[in-house]
Design a protein around this motif. Sequence first.
Motif, PDB file in Angstrom:
ATOM      1  N   GLU A   1       1.112  -1.242  -0.217  1.00 37.58           N
ATOM      2  CA  GLU A   1       0.038  -0.032   0.104  1.00 37.58           C
ATOM      3  C   GLU A   1       0.114   1.329  -0.097  1.00 37.58           C
ATOM      4  OE1 GLU A   1      -2.799  -0.482   3.626  1.00 37.58           O
ATOM      5  OE2 GLU A   1      -3.829  -2.520   1.885  1.00 37.58           O
ATOM      6  N   SER A   2       2.169   1.083  -0.016  1.00 36.57           N
ATOM      7  CA  SER A   2       2.942   2.621   0.656  1.00 36.57           C
ATOM      8  C   SER A   2       3.509   2.721  -0.395  1.00 36.57           C
ATOM      9  CB  SER A   2       4.018   1.720   1.252  1.00 36.57           C
ATOM     10  OG  SER A   2       5.083   1.052   1.138  1.00 36.57           O
ATOM     11  N   LEU A   3       3.303   1.522  -2.220  1.00 29.01           N
ATOM     12  CA  LEU A   3       3.863   1.540  -3.417  1.00 29.01           C
ATOM     13  C   LEU A   3       2.324   2.820  -4.295  1.00 29.01           C
ATOM     14  CD1 LEU A   3       5.321  -1.326  -3.648  1.00 29.01           C
ATOM     15  CD2 LEU A   3       7.318   0.448  -3.704  1.00 29.01           C
ATOM     16  N   PRO A   4       3.301   3.658  -5.273  1.00 29.06           N
ATOM     17  CA  PRO A   4       2.377   4.523  -5.902  1.00 29.06           C
ATOM     18  C   PRO A   4       1.746   2.795  -6.808  1.00 29.06           C
ATOM     19  CG  PRO A   4       4.762   4.545  -6.522  1.00 29.06           C
ATOM     20  CD  PRO A   4       5.216   4.011  -5.146  1.00 29.06           C
ATOM     21  N   ARG A   5       0.192   3.753  -7.443  1.00 30.67           N
ATOM     22  CA  ARG A   5       0.084   3.549  -8.277  1.00 30.67           C
ATOM     23  C   ARG A   5       0.217   2.659  -9.706  1.00 30.67           C
ATOM     24  NH1 ARG A   5      -5.857   3.868  -7.594  1.00 30.67           N
ATOM     25  NH2 ARG A   5      -7.052   2.042  -9.145  1.00 30.67           N
TER      26      ARG A   5
ATOM     27  N   HIS B   1       8.115  -6.520  -2.593  1.00 31.32           N
ATOM     28  CA  HIS B   1       6.794  -6.234  -1.369  1.00 31.32           C
ATOM     29  C   HIS B   1       6.150  -7.125  -0.939  1.00 31.32           C
ATOM     30  CE1 HIS B   1       3.620  -5.393  -3.964  1.00 31.32           C
ATOM     31  NE2 HIS B   1       4.027  -5.220  -4.859  1.00 31.32           N
TER      32      HIS B   1
ATOM     33  N   HIS C   1       7.356   9.293 -10.112  1.00 30.85           N
ATOM     34  CA  HIS C   1       5.880   8.439  -9.071  1.00 30.85           C
ATOM     35  C   HIS C   1       5.542   8.531  -8.150  1.00 30.85           C
ATOM     36  CE1 HIS C   1       6.068   6.616 -13.261  1.00 30.85           C
ATOM     37  NE2 HIS C   1       5.343   7.511 -13.687  1.00 30.85           N
ATOM     38  N   PRO C   2       5.832   9.679  -7.293  1.00 33.64           N
ATOM     39  CA  PRO C   2       6.005   9.698  -6.104  1.00 33.64           C
ATOM     40  C   PRO C   2       4.278   9.375  -4.971  1.00 33.64           C
ATOM     41  CG  PRO C   2       5.764  11.722  -6.379  1.00 33.64           C
ATOM     42  CD  PRO C   2       5.684  10.840  -7.585  1.00 33.64           C
ATOM     43  N   LYS C   3       4.478   8.437  -3.818  1.00 32.72           N
ATOM     44  CA  LYS C   3       3.254   7.439  -3.322  1.00 32.72           C
ATOM     45  C   LYS C   3       2.074   9.320  -2.960  1.00 32.72           C
ATOM     46  CE  LYS C   3       0.157   5.532  -1.778  1.00 32.72           C
ATOM     47  NZ  LYS C   3      -0.584   4.738  -2.154  1.00 32.72           N
TER      48      LYS C   3
ATOM     49  N   LEU D   1      10.300   5.634  -9.352  1.00 37.22           N
ATOM     50  CA  LEU D   1      10.053   5.301  -7.696  1.00 37.22           C
ATOM     51  C   LEU D   1       9.953   7.604  -7.651  1.00 37.22           C
ATOM     52  CD1 LEU D   1      10.946   2.509  -5.737  1.00 37.22           C
ATOM     53  CD2 LEU D   1       8.578   3.677  -6.710  1.00 37.22           C
TER      54      LEU D   1
ATOM     55  N   TYR E   1       2.820   0.387  -9.701  1.00 38.22           N
ATOM     56  CA  TYR E   1       4.479  -0.322  -9.633  1.00 38.22           C
ATOM     57  C   TYR E   1       4.485  -1.088 -10.416  1.00 38.22           C
ATOM     58  CZ  TYR E   1       8.243  -2.239  -8.077  1.00 38.22           C
ATOM     59  OH  TYR E   1       9.573  -2.370  -6.862  1.00 38.22           O
TER      60      TYR E   1
END
Length: 197
Positions: A144-148, A165, A195-197, A192, A150
Motif C-alpha cells: 500500500e505504500s507503493l505508487p499505483r 513487497h 511517481h511519488p506516492k 519511483l 508499480y
Amino acid sequence: MKNLLLILSRLLLVSCLALSACAPRGVMTYERIEVTGRPHFDEDRYNASSFHSMEMWIEDGKRPSYLKTWWNNDVLDRRLIDTKRTYQFELLEGSCLDTRGEPQKSSDVWRVRDDQRLIYDASFCRVHRRIMERETSKGGVDAESLPRGYDSAKARSFPNTKFYHDACYSLSFYSTLDWTCPQCSEAEMKWLEKHPK
C-alpha cells in the motif's frame, strides 16, 4: 615437543577449514545441482500469469521422487513449458541455519534446457540483455505504500531488482540471494522518483 607442535598445527588447519565451510546463521549457502525430469505446477493455488515465483516440482527420472523448487514466471511464462516433456534443470539449492538455529532449505531454477537448447536462464535480464549477479534481496515494505502502477512498471521495465513487497518476505528468518540487475535497480529508482506516492 615436535609432535605437540605438529598436532596443534593440524588442529588449527582443521579448525580454519571448518570455519570457512560454515556460513553464519541466517545466511544461505548455495550448491549447483542438475536434475532431469518432468515439471509439475500447482494449478489450483496459482494463476500462472500473475505470480512472479511459483512452486514447481520436478519428477526425477532416476528415482520415484519429486523435488520442490521455485520457477520465476518473469523469466519464462510457465504456460510455455510442456509438463509432459522431460527437461534438463540446473538448480541452485540453498541451505542454512536460520537465526533461530533451525535448518532451512530452498531451491531455485537457474537454467532449463530442452534437448541441450537453453530455454530458461534466470541469470539473464531480458530487459537490459545482460547477465546478472546474485545479491541479497530487500523486502517487507507494505504494497500500500507503493505508487499505483508499480507492479506493471516493474514487470515491464525493471523486473530484476533487490526489492520485493511480498507480504511473507519480511517474516523470513534467513536471507536469500536473488538475481539482480544494476540497470533494473537504477530504472526502478528513477521510476519511483517520477511517481511519488
